[in-house]
Design a protein around this motif. Structure first.
Motif, PDB file in Angstrom:
ATOM      1  N   GLN A 144      49.763  34.587  22.176  1.00  0.00           N
ATOM      2  CA  GLN A 144      49.870  34.342  23.613  1.00  0.00           C
ATOM      3  C   GLN A 144      48.614  33.663  24.146  1.00  0.00           C
ATOM      4  N   SER A 145      47.459  34.061  23.658  1.00  0.00           N
ATOM      5  CA  SER A 145      46.217  33.454  24.141  1.00  0.00           C
ATOM      6  C   SER A 145      46.100  31.996  23.694  1.00  0.00           C
ATOM      7  N   VAL A 146      46.511  31.690  22.476  1.00  0.00           N
ATOM      8  CA  VAL A 146      46.446  30.306  21.984  1.00  0.00           C
ATOM      9  C   VAL A 146      47.403  29.408  22.774  1.00  0.00           C
ATOM     10  N   VAL A 147      48.618  29.867  22.954  1.00  0.00           N
ATOM     11  CA  VAL A 147      49.602  29.083  23.718  1.00  0.00           C
ATOM     12  C   VAL A 147      49.170  28.970  25.172  1.00  0.00           C
ATOM     13  N   GLY A 148      48.671  30.042  25.746  1.00  0.00           N
ATOM     14  CA  GLY A 148      48.202  30.009  27.128  1.00  0.00           C
ATOM     15  C   GLY A 148      47.031  29.053  27.317  1.00  0.00           C
ATOM     16  N   HIS A 149      46.124  29.013  26.347  1.00  0.00           N
ATOM     17  CA  HIS A 149      44.994  28.090  26.422  1.00  0.00           C
ATOM     18  C   HIS A 149      45.495  26.649  26.398  1.00  0.00           C
ATOM     19  N   SER A 150      46.492  26.375  25.576  1.00  0.00           N
ATOM     20  CA  SER A 150      47.065  25.037  25.509  1.00  0.00           C
ATOM     21  C   SER A 150      47.699  24.637  26.842  1.00  0.00           C
ATOM     22  N   VAL A 151      48.438  25.540  27.447  1.00  0.00           N
ATOM     23  CA  VAL A 151      49.071  25.268  28.741  1.00  0.00           C
ATOM     24  C   VAL A 151      48.009  25.058  29.813  1.00  0.00           C
TER      25      VAL A 151
ATOM     26  N   HIS B  57      43.640  32.966  34.459  1.00  0.00           N
ATOM     27  CA  HIS B  57      44.904  32.447  33.921  1.00  0.00           C
ATOM     28  C   HIS B  57      45.403  33.350  32.790  1.00  0.00           C
ATOM     29  N   PHE B  58      44.515  33.686  31.868  1.00  0.00           N
ATOM     30  CA  PHE B  58      44.892  34.563  30.752  1.00  0.00           C
ATOM     31  C   PHE B  58      45.190  35.978  31.243  1.00  0.00           C
ATOM     32  N   GLY B  59      44.365  36.490  32.140  1.00  0.00           N
ATOM     33  CA  GLY B  59      44.589  37.833  32.674  1.00  0.00           C
ATOM     34  C   GLY B  59      45.921  37.957  33.379  1.00  0.00           C
ATOM     35  N   GLU B  60      46.270  36.931  34.152  1.00  0.00           N
ATOM     36  CA  GLU B  60      47.552  36.952  34.869  1.00  0.00           C
ATOM     37  C   GLU B  60      48.719  36.902  33.887  1.00  0.00           C
ATOM     38  N   ALA B  61      48.616  36.051  32.856  1.00  0.00           N
ATOM     39  CA  ALA B  61      49.698  35.938  31.877  1.00  0.00           C
ATOM     40  C   ALA B  61      49.923  37.258  31.145  1.00  0.00           C
ATOM     41  N   VAL B  62      48.845  37.916  30.764  1.00  0.00           N
ATOM     42  CA  VAL B  62      48.968  39.199  30.053  1.00  0.00           C
ATOM     43  C   VAL B  62      49.525  40.277  30.977  1.00  0.00           C
ATOM     44  N   SER B  63      49.034  40.343  32.215  1.00  0.00           N
ATOM     45  CA  SER B  63      49.506  41.388  33.132  1.00  0.00           C
ATOM     46  C   SER B  63      50.971  41.201  33.509  1.00  0.00           C
ATOM     47  N   VAL B  64      51.412  39.966  33.683  1.00  0.00           N
ATOM     48  CA  VAL B  64      52.825  39.719  33.989  1.00  0.00           C
ATOM     49  C   VAL B  64      53.699  40.140  32.816  1.00  0.00           C
TER      50      VAL B  64
ATOM     51  N   LEU C 216      38.481  24.346  30.113  1.00  0.00           N
ATOM     52  CA  LEU C 216      37.824  25.577  29.661  1.00  0.00           C
ATOM     53  C   LEU C 216      37.852  25.656  28.141  1.00  0.00           C
ATOM     54  N   SER C 217      36.770  26.137  27.559  1.00  0.00           N
ATOM     55  CA  SER C 217      36.775  26.408  26.121  1.00  0.00           C
ATOM     56  C   SER C 217      37.625  27.654  25.864  1.00  0.00           C
ATOM     57  N   TYR C 218      38.015  27.849  24.607  1.00  0.00           N
ATOM     58  CA  TYR C 218      38.868  28.999  24.280  1.00  0.00           C
ATOM     59  C   TYR C 218      38.213  30.338  24.624  1.00  0.00           C
TER      60      TYR C 218
END
Length: 99
Positions: free
Chosen positions: A13-20, A43-50, A33-35
């Protein structure tokens, strides 16, 4: 095993989210942003919490259904007192066709 799968899916999820996120930033001409910085971004926090919110809501629905929708006559629905006295709900209806 489940803990391993959890971390595997979180990494994916983090790799795909970073790409998006990187694609969105390039589209808006914003600095990318770097990885490692992405892992601490909103962005990552919101994706994980959702994702977790939907899973917890689904699990809560399963638990409530299990609690309130027990089958009549099952071993789980008979009280321990009924079991001790031999007055199980299934004993009220003798089996049909037995001699």
């Amino acid at each position: 095993m489940f803990l391993g799968l959890f971390f595997l899916f979180l990494i994916v999820q983090s790799v795909v989210g970073h790409s998006v996120c990187k694609d969105e930033q390039l589209t808006n001409a914003a600095p990318v942003l770097s990885y490692p910085r992405y892992l601490f971004s909103s962005h990552f926090g919101e994706a994980v919490s959702v994702n977790w919110e939907s899973e917890f809501l689904q699990m809560a629905a399963f638990v409530l259904l299990i609690v309130f929708m027990t089958q009549s006559g099952s071993d789980e629905s008979a009280s321990s007192e009924q079991k001790r006295e031999g007055k199980h709900p299934r004993d009220r209806f003798p089996s049909l066709g037995t001699n």
